[in-house]
Enzyme design. Structure first.
Site, PDB file in Angstrom:
ATOM      1  N   CYS A   1      -5.224  -3.136   2.182  1.00 23.60           N
ATOM      2  CA  CYS A   1      -5.123  -3.541   3.780  1.00 23.60           C
ATOM      3  C   CYS A   1      -6.185  -3.802   4.435  1.00 23.60           C
ATOM      4  O   CYS A   1      -6.728  -4.567   4.293  1.00 23.60           O
ATOM      5  CB  CYS A   1      -4.068  -2.253   4.265  1.00 23.60           C
ATOM      6  SG  CYS A   1      -3.328  -2.647   5.756  1.00 23.60           S
TER       7      CYS A   1
ATOM      8  N   LYS B   1      -9.426   2.777  -1.701  1.00 22.94           N
ATOM      9  CA  LYS B   1      -9.752   1.921  -0.545  1.00 22.94           C
ATOM     10  C   LYS B   1     -11.081   2.440   0.008  1.00 22.94           C
ATOM     11  O   LYS B   1     -11.182   3.557   0.281  1.00 22.94           O
ATOM     12  CB  LYS B   1      -8.805   2.391   0.500  1.00 22.94           C
ATOM     13  CG  LYS B   1      -8.775   1.462   1.728  1.00 22.94           C
ATOM     14  CD  LYS B   1      -7.442   1.712   2.560  1.00 22.94           C
ATOM     15  CE  LYS B   1      -7.201   0.917   3.943  1.00 22.94           C
ATOM     16  NZ  LYS B   1      -6.014   1.149   4.335  1.00 22.94           N
TER      17      LYS B   1
ATOM     18  N   GLU C   1       0.679  -1.095  -0.100  1.00 23.48           N
ATOM     19  CA  GLU C   1       0.073   0.115   0.162  1.00 23.48           C
ATOM     20  C   GLU C   1       0.854   1.258  -0.088  1.00 23.48           C
ATOM     21  O   GLU C   1       2.101   1.208   0.567  1.00 23.48           O
ATOM     22  CB  GLU C   1      -0.726   0.184   1.245  1.00 23.48           C
ATOM     23  CG  GLU C   1      -1.569   1.286   1.471  1.00 23.48           C
ATOM     24  CD  GLU C   1      -2.478   0.858   2.783  1.00 23.48           C
ATOM     25  OE1 GLU C   1      -1.957   0.044   3.714  1.00 23.48           O
ATOM     26  OE2 GLU C   1      -3.340   1.853   3.320  1.00 23.48           O
TER      27      GLU C   1
HETATM   28  C1  ACM Z   1      -4.115  -0.231   7.072  1.00 27.04           C
HETATM   29  O1  ACM Z   1      -5.088  -0.397   6.582  1.00 27.04           O
HETATM   30  N1  ACM Z   1      -3.074   0.311   6.306  1.00 27.04           N
HETATM   31  C2  ACM Z   1      -3.753  -0.912   8.490  1.00 27.04           C
END
Ligand code: ACM
Length: 266
Positions: A147, A114, A44
Site C-alpha cells: 500500500c 512494509k 493488504e
Molecule cells: C495504507 O497504506 N494502507 C493506506
C-alpha cells in the site's frame, strides 16, 4: 514469455481468517480449469482486516511467517498453479509487522515487511526491517510492496533495478492517489504493476475507514490493462513478461543506463 496476471478484490471480514480464506477460495474457484501459471495478488492484511484498537487484538490475530495465512496461500498456489501475493499480520518476538508473502506452487516464498507505515499503523507496527528483495520462480522476477509504499518512488525503483519485472502491491487504499501513482511507477520503471485493493467499510470503536476498490494492472508502457471499481472480483489479463525487460524509451534513451546517480546525492 506469456503469463496471466491477476488480482482478487473483496470485502475483508474483520478478525475472521477462516471466513476470509473461504471468500478468497470462492473467488479462485472460477480458475479450476485453468492450468497455466498465473500471478495473483490479494489485498493488504487480507486475512485479518486492517483496523485494530489495541496491541492485544493484534497479538491475538498475528501469526509467525509460516502460520495459517502462509499455509492457506501455499495450498491455493499449488491447487491453482499460481504465484500468490497477499498481506498478513506478522508476529516476530515482541514485534508486529504489516507484512506480505509471495508464495509459489512449490511452497517457496518471499517475505516482505512494509517499510513505509501509514498513519495509525505507526502506533502498533514495527517498521519493516528487511531489504527489498526479488522472488524468482520459473524465470519470473517478482517484487512486492504494500500500500502506502507506492508514495516513495525509491522503493519501486530499487526493486526494478534489482530486476523486478512485476510488482505485486497488496493494498488497503484510503487516499485516492494510488491508481495514478502506480500507473506512473510502472511507466517510469518499465515494469508490470498489480495493484490489489479491498473494498468495504471497517468500523471499529470510534474509527471508521472506507476502502477504495479500483484495483488495476498496468503495463510497462503505463497502459491500464484492466481496472475495476468497487465490486468483489477476481480478474486476469494475459501479458508478455518480456515487455518489462526493455528499458528503452527512445532508441537513444534507456531508463536505467541514463540515470545520473552522481547528481542525485543529497
Ligand atoms: C495504507 O497504506 N494502507 C493506506
Amino acid at each position: 514469455m506469456e503469463i496471466l496476471l491477476g488480482f482478487c478484490q473483496f470485502n475483508v471480514y474483520w478478525g475472521d481468517k477462516e471466513r476470509n480464506f473461504k471468500k478468497v477460495e470462492s473467488l479462485f474457484s472460477q480458475l479450476k480449469d485453468n492450468n497455466s501459471l498465473k500471478i495473483i495478488v490479494l489485498p493488504e492484511l487480507f486475512s485479518t482486516g486492517y483496523l485494530f484498537l489495541d496491541r492485544k487484538e493484534i497479538f491475538n490475530l498475528s501469526e509467525k511467517v509460516e502460520g495459517e495465512t502462509y499455509h492457506f496461500l501455499k495450498y491455493l498456489a499449488k491447487n491453482y498453479n499460481s504465484i500468490i501475493a497477499g498481506g498478513f499480520l506478522e508476529k516476530e518476538n515482541n514485534n508486529f509487522y504489516n507484512s506480505s508473502l509471495v508464495v509459489a506452487p512449490d511452497g517457496s516464498y518471499l517475505l516482505y515487511r512494509k517499510i513505509h507505515l501509514f498513519k495509525d499503523e505507526k502506533d502498533f507496527f514495527a517498521k519493516g526491517n528487511l531489504k527489498l528483495g526479488i522472488f524468482e520462480y520459473n524465470n519470473l522476477k517478482i517484487g512486492t510492496l504494500i500500500c502506502f509504499d507506492y508514495f516513495f518512488p525509491e522503493a519501486a525503483r530499487t526493486l526494478a533495478i534489482k530486476g523486478a519485472e512485476i510488482i505485486c502491491h497488496p493494498s488497503n487504499l484510503i487516499l485516492p492517489y494510488a491508481p495514478l501513482i502506480t500507473q506512473v511507477r510502472a511507466l517510469e520503471n518499465h515494469i508490470f504493476w498489480i495493484l490489489a485493493n479491498r473494498i468495504g467499510i471497517e468500523k471499529r470503536g470510534d474509527k471508521e475507514l472506507r476502502f477504495l476498490g479500483k484495483s488495476q494492472i498496468v503495463s510497462p508502457k503505463g497502459e491500464i490493462l484492466i481496472k475495476v471499481e468497487n465490486e468483489e472480483t477476481l480478474k486476469l489479463v494475459k501479458v508478455n513478461i518480456n515487455e518489462a525487460k526493455d528499458k528503452k524509451v527512445t532508441d537513444k534513451n534507456d531508463l536505467f543506463f541514463d540515470r545520473r546517480t552522481e547528481f542525485y546525492e543529497i
